[in-house]
Design an enzyme around this catalytic site. Structure first.
Site, short mmCIF file in Angstrom:
data_model
loop_
_atom_site.label_atom_id
_atom_site.label_comp_id
_atom_site.label_asym_id
_atom_site.label_seq_id
_atom_site.Cartn_x
_atom_site.Cartn_y
_atom_site.Cartn_z
N PRO A 87 0.74 -1.23 0.06
CA PRO A 87 -0.01 0.01 -0.03
C PRO A 87 0.83 1.23 -0.11
CG PRO A 87 -0.72 -1.45 1.84
CD PRO A 87 0.67 -1.84 1.04
N GLU A 114 2.00 -9.72 8.16
CA GLU A 114 2.12 -8.18 8.66
C GLU A 114 2.97 -7.43 7.84
OE1 GLU A 114 1.05 -6.37 11.58
OE2 GLU A 114 -0.42 -8.10 11.21
N ARG A 152 -4.44 -6.75 -21.61
CA ARG A 152 -5.18 -6.10 -22.50
C ARG A 152 -4.59 -5.03 -23.27
NH1 ARG A 152 -8.11 -2.45 -21.48
NH2 ARG A 152 -9.83 -2.94 -22.47
N ASP A 167 -10.66 2.77 -24.73
CA ASP A 167 -10.83 2.56 -23.45
C ASP A 167 -11.08 4.05 -22.57
OD1 ASP A 167 -10.71 -0.05 -23.01
OD2 ASP A 167 -8.61 -0.24 -22.45
N1 ADE Z 1 -1.01 -5.13 -0.39
C1 ADE Z 1 -1.87 -5.01 0.52
N2 ADE Z 1 -2.61 -3.70 0.25
C2 ADE Z 1 -2.25 -3.38 -1.04
C3 ADE Z 1 -2.60 -2.38 -2.01
N3 ADE Z 1 -3.47 -1.62 -1.55
N4 ADE Z 1 -1.70 -2.16 -3.21
C4 ADE Z 1 -0.84 -3.15 -3.44
N5 ADE Z 1 -0.56 -4.21 -2.77
C5 ADE Z 1 -1.16 -4.10 -1.36
#
Ligand code: ADE
Length: 245
Positions: A87, A114, A152, A167
């Site tokens: 994230p 984790e 794609r 697209d």
């Molecule tokens: N792993 C956990 N959450 C994620 C996300 N939002 N984007 C990419 N990998 C992740």
């Protein structure tokens, strides 16, 4: 294009990639997907891939050794992008997808639990990618998003190349509305222009709808569209809509 996915859950990747439109691209060998399980590279006698965090705290941390060795076993091609999904990464978008589609190999590292030992992020050349501001239980869904979006964009990847060109996002606009039979469904009618057979008018209507939709649904994209160069046709539509400044 060769996709290599380093994951503790290879079946998630394999199941998705064998289904639907994307499955066809894989069967036709336009792209190939290979999964690698770090557990198979663990030198621990119990095939352990995680351990408790230094400094204490809850949860387990994925260990360097199985991930580095799994990565080294697939890193072969020069024109390769290596991605770790987290994230904290750079947000994935269509432009990144287009750049990735020019590679010969994409290696994806997916984590669980984790977190990763920080040194896994230090694999040379690795880029961190996120698919949005939310936390998933692992990187597999994120890797599949990238595999799907990139496949794609590869010529022949989804059969008709022009569909990828038209697209949403490919020209900073959302897609225009689509209709098929019947012409009247529960009183909801297909716009007359689409039944007119006038291809120039149809193209103009579609562009206008794309502009209006983008303005209503994605003001951020609309601003980007307004900043870029416009075609003669786009300028005419913007004037008609009183949006030309
Ligand atoms: N792993 C956990 N959450 C994620 C996300 N939002 N984007 C990419 N990998 C992740």
């Amino acid at each position: 294009m060769k996709f290599d996915v380093i994951t503790l859950f290879p079946e998630i990747i394999e199941n998705y990639c064998s289904a639907s439109v994307i499955g066809r691209a894989f069967k036709q060998e336009i792209v190939s997907v290979n999964t690698v399980n770090p557990r198979d590279f663990s030198t621990d006698k119990h095939k352990k891939v995680d351990d408790t965090p230094y400094g204490g705290g809850a949860g387990m941390v994925l260990m360097c050794q199985p991930f580095y060795d799994a990565y080294d076993s697939v890193k072969k091609l020069e024109n390769c992008a290596s991605i770790i999904f987290t994230p904290q990464g750079k947000p994935f978008n269509q432009e990144m997808g287009k750049n990735l589609s020019t590679k010969d190999q994409i290696i994806s590292i997916c984590g669980h639990y984790e977190g990763y030992d920080e040194r896994i992020r230090q694999i040379p050349g690795l880029i961190e990618v996120s698919i949005g501001d939310f936390v998933l239980t692992g990187g597999e869904l994120a890797a599949l998003c990238v595999i799907d979006a990139v496949t794609r964009l590869i010529p022949g990847g989804i059969g008709k190349e022009e569909s990828a060109e038209e697209d949403s996002f490919s020209e900073d606009l959302l897609e225009y509305p689509h209709y098929t039979r019947p012409n009247d469904f529960r009183g909801m009618k297909v716009p007359d222009v689409l039944l007119s057979g006038n291809h120039q008018e149809i193209a103009k209507w579609r562009k206008k709808q794309a502009i209006l939709r983008t303005q209503a649904k994605r003001p951020d994209l609309f601003e980007k569209f307004m900043q870029r160069e416009h075609t003669k046709e786009e300028k005419a539509i913007l004037k008609e809509l009183n949006l030309w400044i």
